[in-house]
Write an enzyme that holds these catalytic residues in place. Sequence first.
Site, short mmCIF file in Angstrom:
data_model
loop_
_atom_site.label_atom_id
_atom_site.label_comp_id
_atom_site.label_asym_id
_atom_site.label_seq_id
_atom_site.Cartn_x
_atom_site.Cartn_y
_atom_site.Cartn_z
N CYS A 70 0.80 -1.23 0.00
CA CYS A 70 0.00 0.00 0.00
C CYS A 70 0.83 1.27 0.00
O CYS A 70 0.54 2.21 -0.75
CB CYS A 70 -0.98 0.00 1.16
SG CYS A 70 -0.22 0.08 2.81
N HIS A 108 -2.12 1.07 6.91
CA HIS A 108 -2.49 1.18 5.50
C HIS A 108 -2.47 2.65 5.10
O HIS A 108 -2.70 3.54 5.93
CB HIS A 108 -3.89 0.59 5.28
CG HIS A 108 -4.36 0.63 3.86
ND1 HIS A 108 -3.69 0.00 2.84
CD2 HIS A 108 -5.44 1.23 3.28
CE1 HIS A 108 -4.33 0.21 1.71
NE2 HIS A 108 -5.39 0.95 1.94
N ASP A 125 -7.81 4.11 -3.90
CA ASP A 125 -6.99 3.11 -3.23
C ASP A 125 -6.63 2.01 -4.22
O ASP A 125 -7.44 1.13 -4.52
CB ASP A 125 -7.75 2.52 -2.04
CG ASP A 125 -6.87 1.68 -1.12
OD1 ASP A 125 -5.75 1.31 -1.54
OD2 ASP A 125 -7.28 1.40 0.01
#
Length: 261
Positions: A70, A108, A125
């Site tokens: 991420c 994250h 995302d």
Amino acid sequence: MDSLRADAYLQHIGVPRPGTAGAAELRALHLGHQLVVPFENLSIHLGQDVPLREEALVEKIVDAGRGGFCYELNGAFGGLLAALGYEVTLMAARVFGEGGRLGPPYDHLALRVAAADGSGPWLADVGFGRHSHFPLLFDSRGEQSDPAGVFRLVETPEGDLDVLRDDAPQYRLERRPRQLADFEATCWWQRTSPKSHFRQSLVCSRLTEDGRVTLSGRTLVVTGSDGRQERELPEHEVLDAYRDHFSIVLDREPQVAPLDA
């Protein structure tokens, strides 16, 4: 990120330079990124560093043809969006694990994106593995349908947002703006701690036009219009699988090291 690097990035993911930083263009960028750039944690198991600097992340993705997890994927994608005229805010989240237990702070990284056409803001995302194909409306609290499922953003009593997919909590998002450097400590923990699932497992996964392809260790799973196919690869096929399915060229097979190593 300068214009030349942005153009190279766009060429890599196969998306033309948008004429405006609008919502439709953001959707195309969001999907195009996931179709090309895999979610992977190979660096951890190849003994490679994961520097959280935008130029290093872009070099890994664009020049080396790799993916990342991420911090890397959304960190680089956020830089691309900013270079294209979007207003990008980095935000921290904690991932829901077994039994609803939340991961550590900065577990994250996700992006809040404002478009020049006044739409949104959007939750973008491209770094959560299996997630929404398209950006989600950040301020909407209703159901948002996506090819990956039905998503909702739910307010918590503390003022955070729980991101749900098909009613299953995915992660809890803080609203405070962050900098890429804020994630360095947890990125180091993800790479080194025996308690980190990234340290315990090996994964490389990419969205496809009709499904997803994932290589976990030597287990190759391909889902698509023909259903789900899974098989264990012999050792001599592993590097070819990285190359053929993810365009990742490696000189040795990444392997999970013993957790006490």
